[in-house]
Design a protein around this motif. Structure first.
Motif, mmCIF file in Angstrom:
data_model
loop_
_atom_site.group_PDB
_atom_site.id
_atom_site.type_symbol
_atom_site.label_atom_id
_atom_site.label_comp_id
_atom_site.label_asym_id
_atom_site.label_seq_id
_atom_site.Cartn_x
_atom_site.Cartn_y
_atom_site.Cartn_z
ATOM 1 N N TRP A 281 -6.988 5.627 -2.817
ATOM 2 C CA TRP A 281 -6.564 4.757 -1.729
ATOM 3 C C TRP A 281 -7.302 3.406 -1.714
ATOM 4 N N GLY A 282 -8.578 3.427 -1.978
ATOM 5 C CA GLY A 282 -9.342 2.184 -2.003
ATOM 6 C C GLY A 282 -8.801 1.224 -3.054
ATOM 7 N N ASP A 283 -8.525 1.732 -4.242
ATOM 8 C CA ASP A 283 -7.970 0.880 -5.304
ATOM 9 C C ASP A 283 -6.585 0.363 -4.928
ATOM 10 N N LYS B 136 0.837 -1.207 0.000
ATOM 11 C CA LYS B 136 0.000 0.000 0.000
ATOM 12 C C LYS B 136 0.874 1.261 0.000
ATOM 13 N N ALA B 137 1.921 1.242 0.825
ATOM 14 C CA ALA B 137 2.816 2.411 0.879
ATOM 15 C C ALA B 137 3.650 2.509 -0.396
ATOM 16 N N LYS C 64 -0.044 15.322 2.753
ATOM 17 C CA LYS C 64 0.089 16.673 3.309
ATOM 18 C C LYS C 64 1.443 17.299 3.005
ATOM 19 N N THR C 65 2.494 16.464 3.057
ATOM 20 C CA THR C 65 3.847 16.992 2.920
ATOM 21 C C THR C 65 4.210 17.271 1.464
ATOM 22 N N TYR C 66 3.595 16.534 0.544
ATOM 23 C CA TYR C 66 3.879 16.709 -0.885
ATOM 24 C C TYR C 66 2.576 16.977 -1.642
ATOM 25 N N PRO C 67 1.957 18.137 -1.379
ATOM 26 C CA PRO C 67 0.623 18.416 -1.927
ATOM 27 C C PRO C 67 0.595 18.536 -3.451
ATOM 28 N N GLY C 68 1.746 18.743 -4.061
ATOM 29 C CA GLY C 68 1.763 18.860 -5.522
ATOM 30 C C GLY C 68 1.718 17.518 -6.238
ATOM 31 N N ALA D 208 0.518 7.395 4.083
ATOM 32 C CA ALA D 208 -0.208 8.002 2.952
ATOM 33 C C ALA D 208 -0.707 9.398 3.330
ATOM 34 N N GLU D 209 -1.256 9.541 4.534
ATOM 35 C CA GLU D 209 -1.739 10.861 4.975
ATOM 36 C C GLU D 209 -0.582 11.854 5.080
#
Lengths: 249, 249
Positions: A201-203, A23-24, A93-97, A88-89
């Motif tokens: 995220w679900g996929d 997932k990560a 947040k840290t890489y919004p682009g 993931a969260e």
């Protein structure tokens, strides 16, 4: 500044073989964030986390600390993190682009999907757990058998259902996936993903389980052929659509 | 062209008292689509549906036809429909200029949320079913008691848990809502809804259950006060935020 990504190795040539770390990994690849993998055998996870200050993932049922992977170290912020959702969260947040795994503020819905998805596919773990265990390296196998004996209350050889029970439980898994398929079928048909054209995220959660099945049993196994044939090929299709993000670097 | 909306009356002054019909009512109100309510007592639902050609909702467990409300008649298309989700999907497609209950193509995620939500609050129905039955008109009460005796295998008086079992089951309901709360808590805090500021189908489903609890037990009941106090007032807050769409016309 390259992120260090801690994953669990296996005898699979691509080495990665854990649905949670996938997932990560999918998330990092999807976002195009540079990282290198550091491979950590199961018995080395807790000592490594304690040494580096990687947080607990959770507590075991009996109250002891539970350390697990995935984990990351991000040198640009000096942060160590564990747990695929927390990672993931953080990355969101840290890489919004970068491409978002929770687009349109769907994170609450995504988490409910993940809960419902796992609730529907619970029948698979008795099949896949021993098969996945067998793909680990010897030191991890010993650790994995020992800890799972405590959690599951049985030897690894006794985990997989047999005979008629196996047939019934496999059918239960198939029925569970069919319920998930019915949700996917509402997505408008413009793409294979929950949101249609856009992966989220679900996929990634679904793909991280599917890729485990494909790696552990192999593409030519009866199990994978069976799963690939269900729901008009939806499950093989999702993996195919996310193929460029399954790369192990 | 005004839609006819078929709902089940009760002794509640606002008359509406069914969580499934409330889903369609919230949807119509949210979309601002003109409609009038036609009230149908339980024993009259099947004859009405057969007369008008309103489709079956589903089959009963033993295979017999199951007719239920909500249903609508839309004179602009000549269509009769039943089932709150079918109605919502129809309104979304037929009136695309109205506010969307499945914004950003989230319908697949919304349906997984609804499944997970109901999965988590299953403990409530034994409490609310007899209380809701008591709010119906006499002809519907007789019908409701008779059919639920077949489905539930017991008299209405024996449905609600008692004593210690009631305490445990109420705690189970509270725990289930806490899991749903944890998803909501991820919504970024810009609004009370799953998607933050924008209400959607999942919120409408939650509100349709909550409003049933509030109507059946009353605002000043111990039950509603208890629920309102949980999760920092999230549940009363969602109802309040959707207040303008709960109107019965």
């Amino acid at each position: 500044m390259t992120i260090t990504f801690y994953d669990i190795p296996s005898t699979n040539p691509g080495r990665a073989c854990s649905p949670n770390t996938f997932k990560a990994r999918y998330t990092l690849n999807f976002k195009g964030i540079p990282y290198v993998t550091e491979w950590v055998e199961f018995p080395d996870i807790e000592p490594l986390c304690k040494k580096l200050g990687i947080p607990l993932t959770s507590k075991n049922a009996e109250g002891s600390d539970y350390y697990s992977l995935p984990a990351i170290y991000d040198p640009s912020t000096g942060v160590y993190l564990s747990d695929s959702l927390v990672i993931a969260e953080y990355l969101e947040k840290t890489y919004p682009g970068t491409p978002q795994v929770f687009p349109d503020n769907t994170i609450a819905l995504q988490l409910s999907f993940v809960s419902a998805f796992y609730g529907n596919i619970g029948a698979i773990w008795d099949f896949i757990t021993p098969a996945a265990c067998a793909k680990l390296n010897p030191r991890s196998i010993e650790y994995y058998r020992r800890t799972r004996k405590i959690w599951l209350g049985k030897e690894m050889e006794d985990v997989a259902p047999k005979g008629e029970a196996a047939v019934a439980q496999w059918a239960q898994f198939k029925n569970g996936l069919a319920k998930v398929d019915a949700w996917y079928a509402k997505n408008g048909g413009e793409g294979p993903f929950l949101l249609g054209k856009t992966p989220s995220w679900g996929d990634i959660t679904v793909a991280s389980c599917l890729i485990l099945f494909r790696i552990v049993w192999g593409k030519d196994s009866e199990e994978w052929k069976d799963i690939s044939s269900w729901n008009e090929g939806r499950w093989a299709g999702i993996l195919e659509a996310l193929k460029s993000y399954e790369i192990v670097v």
